[in-house]
Design a protein around this motif. Structure first.
Motif, PDB file in Angstrom:
ATOM      1  N   GLU A  31       0.854  -1.193   0.000  1.00  0.00           N
ATOM      2  CA  GLU A  31       0.000   0.000   0.000  1.00  0.00           C
ATOM      3  C   GLU A  31       0.885   1.237   0.000  1.00  0.00           C
ATOM      4  N   LYS A  32       0.684   2.055  -1.020  1.00  0.00           N
ATOM      5  CA  LYS A  32       1.506   3.261  -1.183  1.00  0.00           C
ATOM      6  C   LYS A  32       1.255   4.308  -0.087  1.00  0.00           C
ATOM      7  N   GLY A  33       0.026   4.367   0.393  1.00  0.00           N
ATOM      8  CA  GLY A  33      -0.343   5.408   1.352  1.00  0.00           C
ATOM      9  C   GLY A  33       0.121   5.110   2.762  1.00  0.00           C
ATOM     10  N   THR A  34      -0.282   6.023   3.669  1.00  0.00           N
ATOM     11  CA  THR A  34       0.122   5.881   5.070  1.00  0.00           C
ATOM     12  C   THR A  34      -0.903   5.091   5.876  1.00  0.00           C
ATOM     13  N   ALA A 121       4.557   1.299   0.673  1.00  0.00           N
ATOM     14  CA  ALA A 121       5.314   0.503  -0.304  1.00  0.00           C
ATOM     15  C   ALA A 121       4.662   0.606  -1.682  1.00  0.00           C
ATOM     16  N   ASP A 122       5.464   0.847  -2.688  1.00  0.00           N
ATOM     17  CA  ASP A 122       4.945   0.925  -4.052  1.00  0.00           C
ATOM     18  C   ASP A 122       4.648  -0.498  -4.549  1.00  0.00           C
ATOM     19  N   GLY A 123       3.432  -0.713  -4.961  1.00  0.00           N
ATOM     20  CA  GLY A 123       3.016  -2.049  -5.406  1.00  0.00           C
ATOM     21  C   GLY A 123       3.418  -2.387  -6.831  1.00  0.00           C
ATOM     22  N   ARG A 124       4.134  -1.476  -7.493  1.00  0.00           N
ATOM     23  CA  ARG A 124       4.524  -1.749  -8.888  1.00  0.00           C
ATOM     24  C   ARG A 124       5.749  -2.656  -8.899  1.00  0.00           C
ATOM     25  N   ARG A 156     -11.676  14.612  -4.712  1.00  0.00           N
ATOM     26  CA  ARG A 156     -12.591  14.198  -3.632  1.00  0.00           C
ATOM     27  C   ARG A 156     -12.373  12.702  -3.392  1.00  0.00           C
ATOM     28  N   ALA A 157     -11.181  12.344  -2.985  1.00  0.00           N
ATOM     29  CA  ALA A 157     -10.814  10.926  -2.856  1.00  0.00           C
ATOM     30  C   ALA A 157      -9.487  10.845  -2.119  1.00  0.00           C
ATOM     31  N   ASN A 158      -8.960   9.636  -1.989  1.00  0.00           N
ATOM     32  CA  ASN A 158      -7.647   9.487  -1.354  1.00  0.00           C
ATOM     33  C   ASN A 158      -6.580  10.142  -2.255  1.00  0.00           C
ATOM     34  N   PRO A 159      -5.465  10.596  -1.675  1.00  0.00           N
ATOM     35  CA  PRO A 159      -4.485  11.342  -2.485  1.00  0.00           C
ATOM     36  C   PRO A 159      -3.491  10.466  -3.248  1.00  0.00           C
ATOM     37  N   GLU A 197     -14.853  15.932   5.257  1.00  0.00           N
ATOM     38  CA  GLU A 197     -16.101  16.607   4.882  1.00  0.00           C
ATOM     39  C   GLU A 197     -16.617  16.191   3.503  1.00  0.00           C
ATOM     40  N   LEU A 198     -15.996  15.172   2.926  1.00  0.00           N
ATOM     41  CA  LEU A 198     -16.315  14.845   1.526  1.00  0.00           C
ATOM     42  C   LEU A 198     -17.765  14.424   1.320  1.00  0.00           C
ATOM     43  N   VAL A 199     -18.316  13.730   2.308  1.00  0.00           N
ATOM     44  CA  VAL A 199     -19.706  13.290   2.171  1.00  0.00           C
ATOM     45  C   VAL A 199     -20.643  14.437   2.565  1.00  0.00           C
ATOM     46  N   GLN A 345     -18.060  -2.677  -7.854  1.00  0.00           N
ATOM     47  CA  GLN A 345     -17.060  -3.049  -8.870  1.00  0.00           C
ATOM     48  C   GLN A 345     -15.794  -3.573  -8.190  1.00  0.00           C
ATOM     49  N   ALA A 346     -15.350  -2.885  -7.134  1.00  0.00           N
ATOM     50  CA  ALA A 346     -14.126  -3.290  -6.436  1.00  0.00           C
ATOM     51  C   ALA A 346     -14.321  -4.622  -5.726  1.00  0.00           C
ATOM     52  N   LEU A 347     -15.482  -4.802  -5.136  1.00  0.00           N
ATOM     53  CA  LEU A 347     -15.757  -6.042  -4.397  1.00  0.00           C
ATOM     54  C   LEU A 347     -15.790  -7.247  -5.338  1.00  0.00           C
TER      55      LEU A 347
HETATM   56  C1  LIG Z   1     -16.525  10.710  -0.229  1.00  0.00           C
HETATM   57  C2  LIG Z   1     -16.723   9.439  -1.014  1.00  0.00           C
HETATM   58  C3  LIG Z   1     -17.946   8.789  -0.989  1.00  0.00           C
HETATM   59  C4  LIG Z   1     -18.122   7.608  -1.723  1.00  0.00           C
HETATM   60  N1  LIG Z   1     -19.296   6.924  -1.582  1.00  0.00           N
HETATM   61  C5  LIG Z   1     -19.445   5.750  -2.244  1.00  0.00           C
HETATM   62  C6  LIG Z   1     -20.601   4.952  -2.040  1.00  0.00           C
HETATM   63  O1  LIG Z   1     -21.439   5.212  -1.151  1.00  0.00           O
HETATM   64  N2  LIG Z   1     -20.756   3.838  -2.806  1.00  0.00           N
HETATM   65  C7  LIG Z   1     -19.839   3.449  -3.726  1.00  0.00           C
HETATM   66  O2  LIG Z   1     -20.019   2.435  -4.388  1.00  0.00           O
HETATM   67  N3  LIG Z   1     -18.697   4.157  -3.902  1.00  0.00           N
HETATM   68  C8  LIG Z   1     -18.477   5.275  -3.165  1.00  0.00           C
HETATM   69  N4  LIG Z   1     -17.321   5.974  -3.306  1.00  0.00           N
HETATM   70  C9  LIG Z   1     -16.321   5.491  -4.296  1.00  0.00           C
HETATM   71  C10 LIG Z   1     -15.516   4.323  -3.736  1.00  0.00           C
HETATM   72  O3  LIG Z   1     -14.923   4.668  -2.506  1.00  0.00           O
HETATM   73  C11 LIG Z   1     -14.457   3.884  -4.761  1.00  0.00           C
HETATM   74  O4  LIG Z   1     -15.093   3.641  -5.992  1.00  0.00           O
HETATM   75  C12 LIG Z   1     -13.757   2.613  -4.314  1.00  0.00           C
HETATM   76  O5  LIG Z   1     -13.083   2.830  -3.085  1.00  0.00           O
HETATM   77  C13 LIG Z   1     -12.798   2.120  -5.395  1.00  0.00           C
HETATM   78  O6  LIG Z   1     -12.118   0.999  -4.898  1.00  0.00           O
HETATM   79  P1  LIG Z   1     -10.619   0.729  -5.344  1.00  0.00           P
HETATM   80  O7  LIG Z   1     -10.130  -0.435  -4.558  1.00  0.00           O
HETATM   81  O8  LIG Z   1     -10.552   0.685  -6.808  1.00  0.00           O
HETATM   82  O9  LIG Z   1      -9.842   2.058  -4.870  1.00  0.00           O
HETATM   83  P2  LIG Z   1      -9.514   2.558  -3.393  1.00  0.00           P
HETATM   84  O10 LIG Z   1     -10.471   2.026  -2.407  1.00  0.00           O
HETATM   85  O11 LIG Z   1      -9.353   4.032  -3.452  1.00  0.00           O
HETATM   86  O12 LIG Z   1      -8.069   1.916  -3.100  1.00  0.00           O
HETATM   87  C14 LIG Z   1      -6.949   2.173  -3.905  1.00  0.00           C
HETATM   88  C15 LIG Z   1      -5.712   2.002  -3.040  1.00  0.00           C
HETATM   89  O13 LIG Z   1      -4.547   1.868  -3.854  1.00  0.00           O
HETATM   90  C16 LIG Z   1      -3.477   2.576  -3.223  1.00  0.00           C
HETATM   91  N5  LIG Z   1      -2.419   2.818  -4.222  1.00  0.00           N
HETATM   92  C17 LIG Z   1      -2.384   3.708  -5.244  1.00  0.00           C
HETATM   93  N6  LIG Z   1      -1.246   3.571  -5.957  1.00  0.00           N
HETATM   94  C18 LIG Z   1      -0.545   2.562  -5.383  1.00  0.00           C
HETATM   95  C19 LIG Z   1       0.716   1.946  -5.658  1.00  0.00           C
HETATM   96  N7  LIG Z   1       1.504   2.324  -6.675  1.00  0.00           N
HETATM   97  N8  LIG Z   1       1.141   0.938  -4.845  1.00  0.00           N
HETATM   98  C20 LIG Z   1       0.391   0.542  -3.780  1.00  0.00           C
HETATM   99  N9  LIG Z   1      -0.806   1.096  -3.470  1.00  0.00           N
HETATM  100  C21 LIG Z   1      -1.279   2.083  -4.281  1.00  0.00           C
HETATM  101  C22 LIG Z   1      -4.167   3.817  -2.690  1.00  0.00           C
HETATM  102  O14 LIG Z   1      -3.383   4.437  -1.686  1.00  0.00           O
HETATM  103  C23 LIG Z   1      -5.460   3.212  -2.118  1.00  0.00           C
HETATM  104  O15 LIG Z   1      -5.297   2.770  -0.801  1.00  0.00           O
HETATM  105  C24 LIG Z   1     -17.074   7.105  -2.544  1.00  0.00           C
HETATM  106  C25 LIG Z   1     -15.832   7.737  -2.535  1.00  0.00           C
HETATM  107  C26 LIG Z   1     -15.642   8.891  -1.763  1.00  0.00           C
HETATM  108  C27 LIG Z   1     -14.286   9.529  -1.731  1.00  0.00           C
END
Ligand SMILES: Cc1cc2nc3c(=O)[nH]c(=O)nc-3n(C[C@H](O)[C@H](O)[C@H](O)COP(=O)(O)OP(=O)(O)OC[C@H]3O[C@@H](n4cnc5c(N)ncnc54)[C@H](O)[C@@H]3O)c2cc1C
Length: 362
Positions: A31-34, A121-124, A156-159, A197-199, A345-347
Protein backbone atom coordinates in the motif's frame (compact mmCIF):
# COMPACT_ATOMS: atom_id res chain seq x y z
CA UNK A 1 2.81 -21.93 -6.02
CA UNK A 2 4.49 -18.55 -6.54
CA UNK A 3 3.60 -15.54 -4.48
CA UNK A 4 1.02 -13.09 -5.78
CA UNK A 5 1.44 -9.36 -5.23
CA UNK A 6 -1.51 -7.09 -4.63
CA UNK A 7 -0.93 -3.38 -5.33
CA UNK A 8 -3.19 -1.22 -3.17
CA UNK A 9 -5.04 -1.87 0.08
CA UNK A 10 -8.29 -0.06 -0.67
CA UNK A 11 -11.56 -1.84 -1.35
CA UNK A 12 -10.46 -4.09 -4.23
CA UNK A 13 -7.03 -4.85 -2.77
CA UNK A 14 -8.31 -5.76 0.69
CA UNK A 15 -11.01 -7.97 -0.86
CA UNK A 16 -8.56 -9.70 -3.21
CA UNK A 17 -6.04 -10.31 -0.42
CA UNK A 18 -8.69 -11.66 1.96
CA UNK A 19 -9.96 -14.05 -0.72
CA UNK A 20 -6.41 -15.19 -1.56
CA UNK A 21 -5.82 -15.97 2.12
CA UNK A 22 -9.10 -17.93 2.23
CA UNK A 23 -7.94 -19.92 -0.79
CA UNK A 24 -4.60 -20.66 0.86
CA UNK A 25 -2.64 -18.64 -1.64
CA UNK A 26 0.49 -16.75 -0.54
CA UNK A 27 0.15 -13.01 -1.22
CA UNK A 28 1.95 -9.80 -0.38
CA UNK A 29 -0.11 -6.61 -0.20
CA UNK A 30 1.67 -3.31 -0.76
CA UNK A 31 0.00 0.00 0.00
CA UNK A 32 1.51 3.26 -1.18
CA UNK A 33 -0.34 5.41 1.35
CA UNK A 34 0.12 5.88 5.07
CA UNK A 35 -3.00 3.90 5.93
CA UNK A 36 -5.15 1.13 4.50
CA UNK A 37 -8.70 1.58 3.16
CA UNK A 38 -8.12 3.87 0.15
CA UNK A 39 -11.13 5.96 -0.87
CA UNK A 40 -13.40 3.31 0.60
CA UNK A 41 -12.51 4.54 4.08
CA UNK A 42 -13.67 8.06 3.17
CA UNK A 43 -16.85 6.90 1.48
CA UNK A 44 -20.53 6.60 2.39
CA UNK A 45 -19.88 2.88 1.90
CA UNK A 46 -23.14 2.01 0.15
CA UNK A 47 -22.37 -1.10 -1.92
CA UNK A 48 -25.10 -1.42 -4.50
CA UNK A 49 -26.27 -2.60 -7.90
CA UNK A 50 -29.15 -1.43 -10.06
CA UNK A 51 -32.34 -3.35 -9.25
CA UNK A 52 -32.73 -4.38 -12.91
CA UNK A 53 -29.90 -5.30 -15.21
CA UNK A 54 -31.64 -3.43 -18.05
CA UNK A 55 -31.58 -0.24 -15.96
CA UNK A 56 -27.83 -0.72 -15.39
CA UNK A 57 -27.29 -1.09 -19.16
CA UNK A 58 -29.45 1.92 -19.88
CA UNK A 59 -27.65 4.07 -17.36
CA UNK A 60 -24.12 2.98 -18.34
CA UNK A 61 -24.60 2.28 -22.06
CA UNK A 62 -20.92 2.47 -23.01
CA UNK A 63 -19.83 -0.28 -20.61
CA UNK A 64 -18.76 -3.83 -21.40
CA UNK A 65 -21.92 -5.92 -21.08
CA UNK A 66 -20.10 -9.06 -19.86
CA UNK A 67 -18.32 -7.15 -17.08
CA UNK A 68 -21.52 -5.41 -16.09
CA UNK A 69 -23.30 -8.77 -15.92
CA UNK A 70 -20.52 -10.19 -13.77
CA UNK A 71 -20.78 -7.35 -11.24
CA UNK A 72 -24.57 -7.38 -11.28
CA UNK A 73 -24.92 -11.18 -10.92
CA UNK A 74 -22.22 -11.72 -8.28
CA UNK A 75 -22.89 -8.73 -6.06
CA UNK A 76 -25.53 -10.18 -3.72
CA UNK A 77 -23.37 -13.22 -2.89
CA UNK A 78 -20.33 -10.98 -2.55
CA UNK A 79 -22.17 -8.76 -0.06
CA UNK A 80 -23.21 -11.90 1.87
CA UNK A 81 -19.50 -12.87 1.93
CA UNK A 82 -18.62 -9.50 3.48
CA UNK A 83 -21.36 -9.94 6.09
CA UNK A 84 -20.15 -13.48 6.86
CA UNK A 85 -16.69 -12.04 7.58
CA UNK A 86 -18.21 -9.70 10.17
CA UNK A 87 -18.40 -6.46 8.16
CA UNK A 88 -20.87 -4.27 10.09
CA UNK A 89 -24.04 -3.35 8.19
CA UNK A 90 -25.39 0.15 8.84
CA UNK A 91 -28.36 0.03 6.46
CA UNK A 92 -29.93 -3.23 5.27
CA UNK A 93 -31.16 -1.44 2.12
CA UNK A 94 -29.92 1.50 0.09
CA UNK A 95 -33.09 3.58 0.54
CA UNK A 96 -33.11 4.19 -3.23
CA UNK A 97 -35.87 2.33 -5.11
CA UNK A 98 -33.60 2.00 -8.16
CA UNK A 99 -30.88 0.09 -6.33
CA UNK A 100 -30.27 -2.95 -4.13
CA UNK A 101 -27.43 -3.31 -1.64
CA UNK A 102 -26.22 -2.48 1.85
CA UNK A 103 -24.40 0.33 3.59
CA UNK A 104 -21.44 -0.78 5.70
CA UNK A 105 -19.43 0.99 8.34
CA UNK A 106 -16.17 1.71 6.44
CA UNK A 107 -13.83 1.27 9.43
CA UNK A 108 -15.55 -2.00 10.36
CA UNK A 109 -15.33 -3.16 6.75
CA UNK A 110 -11.57 -2.57 6.74
CA UNK A 111 -11.23 -4.48 10.02
CA UNK A 112 -13.23 -7.41 8.60
CA UNK A 113 -10.91 -7.70 5.59
CA UNK A 114 -7.45 -6.54 6.58
CA UNK A 115 -4.47 -8.84 6.97
CA UNK A 116 -0.80 -8.05 6.74
CA UNK A 117 -0.06 -4.98 4.59
CA UNK A 118 3.27 -3.29 3.80
CA UNK A 119 2.46 0.39 4.27
CA UNK A 120 4.27 3.09 2.30
CA UNK A 121 5.31 0.50 -0.30
CA UNK A 122 4.94 0.92 -4.05
CA UNK A 123 3.02 -2.05 -5.41
CA UNK A 124 4.52 -1.75 -8.89
CA UNK A 125 6.62 -4.90 -8.68
CA UNK A 126 7.59 -7.61 -11.14
CA UNK A 127 5.84 -10.99 -11.20
CA UNK A 128 2.17 -11.96 -10.87
CA UNK A 129 0.36 -8.81 -9.86
CA UNK A 130 -3.22 -7.79 -9.05
CA UNK A 131 -3.55 -4.05 -9.67
CA UNK A 132 -5.92 -2.37 -7.22
CA UNK A 133 -4.48 1.15 -7.16
CA UNK A 134 -7.81 2.98 -7.50
CA UNK A 135 -7.54 4.67 -10.91
CA UNK A 136 -5.97 8.04 -11.70
CA UNK A 137 -8.15 10.72 -10.08
CA UNK A 138 -5.22 11.99 -7.97
CA UNK A 139 -2.98 12.70 -10.96
CA UNK A 140 -3.66 16.21 -12.33
CA UNK A 141 -1.56 15.33 -15.42
CA UNK A 142 -3.52 12.18 -16.27
CA UNK A 143 -6.85 13.88 -15.52
CA UNK A 144 -5.90 16.69 -17.88
CA UNK A 145 -4.80 14.22 -20.57
CA UNK A 146 -7.76 11.83 -20.45
CA UNK A 147 -10.68 13.67 -18.81
CA UNK A 148 -9.75 17.09 -20.26
CA UNK A 149 -11.80 19.35 -17.94
CA UNK A 150 -11.97 23.09 -18.63
CA UNK A 151 -9.91 23.71 -15.47
CA UNK A 152 -8.33 21.46 -12.81
CA UNK A 153 -10.85 19.41 -10.83
CA UNK A 154 -10.72 19.29 -7.05
CA UNK A 155 -9.85 15.84 -5.68
CA UNK A 156 -12.59 14.20 -3.63
CA UNK A 157 -10.81 10.93 -2.86
CA UNK A 158 -7.65 9.49 -1.35
CA UNK A 159 -4.48 11.34 -2.48
CA UNK A 160 -2.52 8.29 -3.65
CA UNK A 161 -4.58 6.94 -6.60
CA UNK A 162 -2.46 8.65 -9.24
CA UNK A 163 -2.63 6.18 -12.10
CA UNK A 164 0.12 3.75 -11.05
CA UNK A 165 -1.98 0.76 -12.13
CA UNK A 166 -2.59 2.37 -15.50
CA UNK A 167 1.14 2.97 -15.98
CA UNK A 168 2.04 -0.63 -15.13
CA UNK A 169 -0.64 -1.94 -17.46
CA UNK A 170 0.52 0.24 -20.34
CA UNK A 171 4.15 -0.77 -19.75
CA UNK A 172 3.14 -4.43 -19.98
CA UNK A 173 1.20 -3.91 -23.21
CA UNK A 174 -2.36 -3.40 -21.98
CA UNK A 175 -5.14 -1.68 -23.92
CA UNK A 176 -7.29 1.07 -22.48
CA UNK A 177 -11.08 1.04 -22.52
CA UNK A 178 -13.43 3.51 -24.13
CA UNK A 179 -14.72 6.30 -21.94
CA UNK A 180 -11.36 7.51 -20.63
CA UNK A 181 -12.93 10.97 -20.21
CA UNK A 182 -15.65 9.64 -17.87
CA UNK A 183 -15.40 10.18 -14.16
CA UNK A 184 -17.56 10.04 -11.08
CA UNK A 185 -17.57 13.02 -8.76
CA UNK A 186 -19.63 15.58 -6.95
CA UNK A 187 -20.13 19.31 -7.17
CA UNK A 188 -18.61 20.63 -3.95
CA UNK A 189 -18.64 24.14 -2.43
CA UNK A 190 -16.01 26.33 -4.05
CA UNK A 191 -14.25 26.85 -0.72
CA UNK A 192 -11.65 24.99 1.32
CA UNK A 193 -12.68 21.57 2.73
CA UNK A 194 -10.83 18.49 3.90
CA UNK A 195 -11.23 14.72 3.59
CA UNK A 196 -13.48 14.47 6.66
CA UNK A 197 -16.10 16.61 4.88
CA UNK A 198 -16.31 14.84 1.53
CA UNK A 199 -19.71 13.29 2.17
CA UNK A 200 -21.33 16.03 4.27
CA UNK A 201 -20.44 18.89 1.90
CA UNK A 202 -21.54 17.25 -1.37
CA UNK A 203 -23.97 19.69 -3.00
CA UNK A 204 -26.55 17.12 -4.03
CA UNK A 205 -29.47 19.33 -4.97
CA UNK A 206 -28.67 20.26 -8.55
CA UNK A 207 -32.02 18.83 -9.62
CA UNK A 208 -33.83 21.60 -7.68
CA UNK A 209 -31.56 24.44 -8.77
CA UNK A 210 -31.16 26.62 -11.81
CA UNK A 211 -27.57 26.15 -12.90
CA UNK A 212 -25.45 28.88 -14.45
CA UNK A 213 -21.78 29.05 -15.34
CA UNK A 214 -19.45 31.91 -14.44
CA UNK A 215 -20.36 33.69 -17.70
CA UNK A 216 -24.02 33.65 -16.69
CA UNK A 217 -24.98 30.96 -19.20
CA UNK A 218 -27.65 28.58 -17.92
CA UNK A 219 -26.42 25.15 -18.93
CA UNK A 220 -28.33 22.36 -17.29
CA UNK A 221 -32.06 22.20 -16.62
CA UNK A 222 -33.09 20.51 -13.35
CA UNK A 223 -35.02 17.79 -15.18
CA UNK A 224 -31.84 16.77 -17.05
CA UNK A 225 -30.03 15.98 -13.81
CA UNK A 226 -29.67 12.22 -13.24
CA UNK A 227 -30.63 10.69 -9.86
CA UNK A 228 -26.93 10.36 -8.94
CA UNK A 229 -26.25 13.94 -10.20
CA UNK A 230 -23.07 12.59 -11.82
CA UNK A 231 -24.07 14.06 -15.18
CA UNK A 232 -24.31 17.64 -13.92
CA UNK A 233 -20.83 17.27 -12.38
CA UNK A 234 -19.44 16.09 -15.72
CA UNK A 235 -21.10 19.07 -17.42
CA UNK A 236 -19.76 21.50 -14.78
CA UNK A 237 -16.24 20.18 -15.40
CA UNK A 238 -16.54 21.45 -18.95
CA UNK A 239 -17.70 24.98 -18.09
CA UNK A 240 -15.30 27.90 -17.44
CA UNK A 241 -13.23 27.26 -14.31
CA UNK A 242 -15.03 23.89 -13.88
CA UNK A 243 -17.42 25.91 -11.70
CA UNK A 244 -21.12 26.68 -11.55
CA UNK A 245 -23.65 28.61 -9.53
CA UNK A 246 -26.69 26.83 -8.08
CA UNK A 247 -29.53 29.36 -7.86
CA UNK A 248 -32.40 28.46 -5.55
CA UNK A 249 -35.88 29.85 -4.96
CA UNK A 250 -37.99 29.34 -1.82
CA UNK A 251 -39.59 26.16 -3.20
CA UNK A 252 -36.18 24.62 -3.94
CA UNK A 253 -34.92 25.45 -0.45
CA UNK A 254 -37.85 23.50 1.03
CA UNK A 255 -37.14 20.32 -0.97
CA UNK A 256 -35.64 17.32 0.84
CA UNK A 257 -32.73 15.06 -0.07
CA UNK A 258 -32.91 12.08 2.29
CA UNK A 259 -33.10 13.50 5.82
CA UNK A 260 -31.99 17.06 5.02
CA UNK A 261 -33.68 20.02 3.39
CA UNK A 262 -31.89 21.90 0.64
CA UNK A 263 -31.91 24.92 2.98
CA UNK A 264 -29.95 22.85 5.55
CA UNK A 265 -27.40 21.83 2.92
CA UNK A 266 -26.97 25.41 1.74
CA UNK A 267 -26.56 26.61 5.32
CA UNK A 268 -23.88 23.94 5.91
CA UNK A 269 -21.80 25.08 2.93
CA UNK A 270 -18.79 27.23 3.87
CA UNK A 271 -19.57 30.95 3.81
CA UNK A 272 -17.08 31.56 0.97
CA UNK A 273 -19.30 29.51 -1.35
CA UNK A 274 -22.59 31.17 -0.38
CA UNK A 275 -22.66 34.14 -2.72
CA UNK A 276 -24.94 37.16 -2.08
CA UNK A 277 -27.22 37.63 -5.09
CA UNK A 278 -25.84 41.16 -5.54
CA UNK A 279 -22.34 39.64 -5.85
CA UNK A 280 -23.15 37.33 -8.75
CA UNK A 281 -21.34 38.04 -12.02
CA UNK A 282 -24.72 37.97 -13.83
CA UNK A 283 -28.31 38.99 -13.14
CA UNK A 284 -30.03 36.28 -11.05
CA UNK A 285 -33.24 34.71 -12.36
CA UNK A 286 -36.60 35.89 -11.04
CA UNK A 287 -37.45 34.37 -7.64
CA UNK A 288 -33.91 33.30 -6.70
CA UNK A 289 -33.18 33.82 -3.00
CA UNK A 290 -29.88 31.94 -2.57
CA UNK A 291 -26.77 31.16 -4.63
CA UNK A 292 -23.98 28.66 -4.01
CA UNK A 293 -20.79 28.56 -6.08
CA UNK A 294 -19.75 24.96 -6.70
CA UNK A 295 -16.71 23.37 -8.26
CA UNK A 296 -16.58 19.98 -9.97
CA UNK A 297 -14.61 17.41 -8.01
CA UNK A 298 -13.40 13.98 -9.02
CA UNK A 299 -13.82 10.87 -6.88
CA UNK A 300 -12.80 8.14 -9.29
CA UNK A 301 -12.11 7.56 -12.94
CA UNK A 302 -14.33 5.27 -15.02
CA UNK A 303 -12.09 4.46 -17.97
CA UNK A 304 -9.07 2.28 -17.32
CA UNK A 305 -7.34 -0.96 -18.21
CA UNK A 306 -9.21 -3.35 -20.44
CA UNK A 307 -9.96 -6.63 -18.60
CA UNK A 308 -11.99 -9.79 -19.23
CA UNK A 309 -14.51 -11.39 -16.85
CA UNK A 310 -11.62 -13.02 -14.95
CA UNK A 311 -10.11 -9.52 -14.58
CA UNK A 312 -7.12 -10.51 -16.70
CA UNK A 313 -5.61 -7.41 -18.24
CA UNK A 314 -5.96 -7.50 -22.03
CA UNK A 315 -3.96 -6.23 -24.97
CA UNK A 316 -5.57 -4.49 -27.93
CA UNK A 317 -5.81 -7.85 -29.78
CA UNK A 318 -7.95 -9.22 -26.94
CA UNK A 319 -5.24 -11.58 -25.66
CA UNK A 320 -4.22 -11.56 -22.02
CA UNK A 321 -1.07 -9.69 -21.05
CA UNK A 322 -0.27 -12.61 -18.73
CA UNK A 323 0.29 -12.52 -14.96
CA UNK A 324 -1.55 -9.23 -14.59
CA UNK A 325 -5.05 -8.62 -13.21
CA UNK A 326 -6.87 -5.33 -12.53
CA UNK A 327 -9.69 -4.89 -10.04
CA UNK A 328 -11.62 -1.95 -8.62
CA UNK A 329 -11.52 1.21 -10.66
CA UNK A 330 -8.16 0.30 -12.21
CA UNK A 331 -10.36 -1.85 -14.46
CA UNK A 332 -12.26 0.25 -16.98
CA UNK A 333 -15.45 -0.50 -18.83
CA UNK A 334 -17.95 -1.14 -16.05
CA UNK A 335 -19.78 2.18 -15.61
CA UNK A 336 -18.86 3.80 -18.94
CA UNK A 337 -21.35 6.48 -19.94
CA UNK A 338 -22.95 6.76 -16.51
CA UNK A 339 -22.64 5.93 -12.85
CA UNK A 340 -22.62 2.70 -10.86
CA UNK A 341 -21.22 1.67 -7.48
CA UNK A 342 -17.42 1.82 -7.43
CA UNK A 343 -17.43 -0.28 -4.29
CA UNK A 344 -19.51 -3.02 -5.95
CA UNK A 345 -17.06 -3.05 -8.87
CA UNK A 346 -14.13 -3.29 -6.44
CA UNK A 347 -15.76 -6.04 -4.40
CA UNK A 348 -16.76 -8.31 -7.27
CA UNK A 349 -13.64 -7.76 -9.39
CA UNK A 350 -11.41 -8.16 -6.32
CA UNK A 351 -12.95 -11.57 -5.64
CA UNK A 352 -12.74 -12.57 -9.31
CA UNK A 353 -9.07 -11.55 -9.55
CA UNK A 354 -8.09 -13.53 -6.46
CA UNK A 355 -9.98 -16.61 -7.63
CA UNK A 356 -8.45 -16.55 -11.11
CA UNK A 357 -4.92 -15.97 -9.83
CA UNK A 358 -5.31 -18.77 -7.26
CA UNK A 359 -6.91 -21.20 -9.73
CA UNK A 360 -4.03 -20.85 -12.13
CA UNK A 361 -1.49 -21.59 -9.44
CA UNK A 362 0.69 -18.60 -10.22
C1 LIG B 1 -16.53 10.71 -0.23
C2 LIG B 1 -16.72 9.44 -1.01
C3 LIG B 1 -17.95 8.79 -0.99
C4 LIG B 1 -18.12 7.61 -1.72
N1 LIG B 1 -19.30 6.92 -1.58
C5 LIG B 1 -19.44 5.75 -2.24
C6 LIG B 1 -20.60 4.95 -2.04
O1 LIG B 1 -21.44 5.21 -1.15
N2 LIG B 1 -20.76 3.84 -2.81
C7 LIG B 1 -19.84 3.45 -3.73
O2 LIG B 1 -20.02 2.44 -4.39
N3 LIG B 1 -18.70 4.16 -3.90
C8 LIG B 1 -18.48 5.27 -3.16
N4 LIG B 1 -17.32 5.97 -3.31
C9 LIG B 1 -16.32 5.49 -4.30
C10 LIG B 1 -15.52 4.32 -3.74
O3 LIG B 1 -14.92 4.67 -2.51
C11 LIG B 1 -14.46 3.88 -4.76
O4 LIG B 1 -15.09 3.64 -5.99
C12 LIG B 1 -13.76 2.61 -4.31
O5 LIG B 1 -13.08 2.83 -3.08
C13 LIG B 1 -12.80 2.12 -5.39
O6 LIG B 1 -12.12 1.00 -4.90
P1 LIG B 1 -10.62 0.73 -5.34
O7 LIG B 1 -10.13 -0.44 -4.56
O8 LIG B 1 -10.55 0.69 -6.81
O9 LIG B 1 -9.84 2.06 -4.87
P2 LIG B 1 -9.51 2.56 -3.39
O10 LIG B 1 -10.47 2.03 -2.41
O11 LIG B 1 -9.35 4.03 -3.45
O12 LIG B 1 -8.07 1.92 -3.10
C14 LIG B 1 -6.95 2.17 -3.90
C15 LIG B 1 -5.71 2.00 -3.04
O13 LIG B 1 -4.55 1.87 -3.85
C16 LIG B 1 -3.48 2.58 -3.22
N5 LIG B 1 -2.42 2.82 -4.22
C17 LIG B 1 -2.38 3.71 -5.24
N6 LIG B 1 -1.25 3.57 -5.96
C18 LIG B 1 -0.55 2.56 -5.38
C19 LIG B 1 0.72 1.95 -5.66
N7 LIG B 1 1.50 2.32 -6.68
N8 LIG B 1 1.14 0.94 -4.85
C20 LIG B 1 0.39 0.54 -3.78
N9 LIG B 1 -0.81 1.10 -3.47
C21 LIG B 1 -1.28 2.08 -4.28
C22 LIG B 1 -4.17 3.82 -2.69
O14 LIG B 1 -3.38 4.44 -1.69
C23 LIG B 1 -5.46 3.21 -2.12
O15 LIG B 1 -5.30 2.77 -0.80
C24 LIG B 1 -17.07 7.11 -2.54
C25 LIG B 1 -15.83 7.74 -2.53
C26 LIG B 1 -15.64 8.89 -1.76
C27 LIG B 1 -14.29 9.53 -1.73
Amino acid sequence: MSEISVAGAGMAGLVAAARLRELGCPAVVREKGTRVGGSMLLSSCVVFRHRDFEAFREECPGGDEALQRLVWERLDDAIAWLVSRGAPVVWEETGNPRTVGKRFDPRGLVDALVGEVELGADGRVDGPLILCTGGFAASPELVTRYVAPAAPLRLRANPWSAGDGLTVGLERGAALTDGMADFYGRNMPDAPWDETELVALSQLYGRFARIFDEDGVEFFAGDQVSWSEANVVAATARRPGAKAFYLLDETALGERVRDRTVADMVAAAPAEARVPLAGLPFRPPEGAVAAVRVIASITHTIGGLRVDERTRVLRADGKSVGGLWAAGVDAGGVATGGYASGLAQALVLGLAAAEDAAAHGV
